[in-house]
Design a protein around this motif. Sequence first.
Motif, PDB file in Angstrom:
ATOM      1  N   CYS A 101       2.134   1.287   3.395  1.00 49.21           N
ATOM      2  CA  CYS A 101       2.482   2.221   4.462  1.00 49.21           C
ATOM      3  C   CYS A 101       3.954   2.572   4.289  1.00 49.21           C
ATOM      4  N   CYS A 103       6.081   3.274   7.063  1.00 54.26           N
ATOM      5  CA  CYS A 103       6.899   3.148   8.280  1.00 54.26           C
ATOM      6  C   CYS A 103       8.029   2.137   8.155  1.00 54.26           C
ATOM      7  N   CYS A 111       4.560   6.598  10.059  1.00 52.95           N
ATOM      8  CA  CYS A 111       3.905   6.092   8.851  1.00 52.95           C
ATOM      9  C   CYS A 111       3.855   7.102   7.711  1.00 52.95           C
ATOM     10  N   SER A 147      -2.250   0.555   5.877  1.00 49.43           N
ATOM     11  CA  SER A 147      -2.259   0.353   7.324  1.00 49.43           C
ATOM     12  C   SER A 147      -1.950   1.611   8.123  1.00 49.43           C
TER      13      SER A 147
HETATM   14 ZN    ZN Z   1       2.838   2.289   9.172  1.00 49.12          ZN
END
Ligand code: ZN
Length: 314
Positions: A101, A103, A111, A147
């Motif tokens: 991911c 983020c 994200c 994710s």
């Molecule tokens: Zn994320």
Amino acid sequence: MVRENTLTKNDLIQPIFVEEETKERSPIGSLPGVFRESESSLASRVKDIQQAGINTIILFGVSHHKDAQGTDSLKMNGLFSRMIQKAKNAAPDIQVIADICLCEYTDHGHCGPLAHDGAPDNDKTLSIIAEQAIIAARSGADILAPSGMMDGMIGALRHSLDTSGYADIPLLSYAVKYASSHYGPFREAAGCSLGHDGNQVTMQSDRKAYQMDPANAREALREAALDLQEGADMLMVKPGLPYLDIIKAVKDEFQMPTFAYHVSGEYAMLKAAAEKGWLDYEATIMEQMMCFKRAGSDGIITYSAMDVAQLLDK
Ligand SMILES: [Zn+2]
């Protein structure tokens, strides 16, 4: 003799936060007993975890090189790659799950790179995480766990891996991830709260555009079915305890390896109550872990993994 479920160390997955450019590990206020490892403390932490009998870890980066696209995670010399390499070097037999991911590496904390509406641009995000997946595989990750809940995520990653010589790397999809209030301490730990700096657009202030509504259960089955069609090898439900019904439904419906994330807020609640003397931490955490098994979890990501391993030894 008549017990229906058992809990073993093999069920445990230990999350580890790794912060770059720090000399020492530092405690996380909202997660008592959990640390941000430094890159130099990571190796001994991984060895300790292995010695405790835990076979699997999942790594989260605390980046000091963030930008709007999360590009630091696409470099073989960036934190994302370095921490995977260091963990594998410290304990080659331990299974490393890479969180796929952006983020942890974007300055805005979403994200993926933002579109004009202030939410992540789904398709741009897919092309970036397809690259991130290759970096994870090249760095030695054993399992990739996307994710971000982007549409078409699993298909994009499977295609990217299969056409780059990594057809054997399994995907553990965060297929069912709710827009939950239980993630607060994680965001402090990973330094990825929303709304930092450098934003050109008015940003959406939550992740509800791409995470699921806690009121929905049938949607969880649809999300999981889509990910399986796209090539997911394992499924994750997150958070854990408030969503045991979802774990059971997903396991019953698909009979696939199904994992639960006992998230930061769940851990923090238990720790806080125990600190006040209102709950017995050891008894409660062991009961909670068994409940995950009863619901059908094949494995549990938990900040209590080391504690549980030690309690299993007793
Ligand atoms: Zn994320």
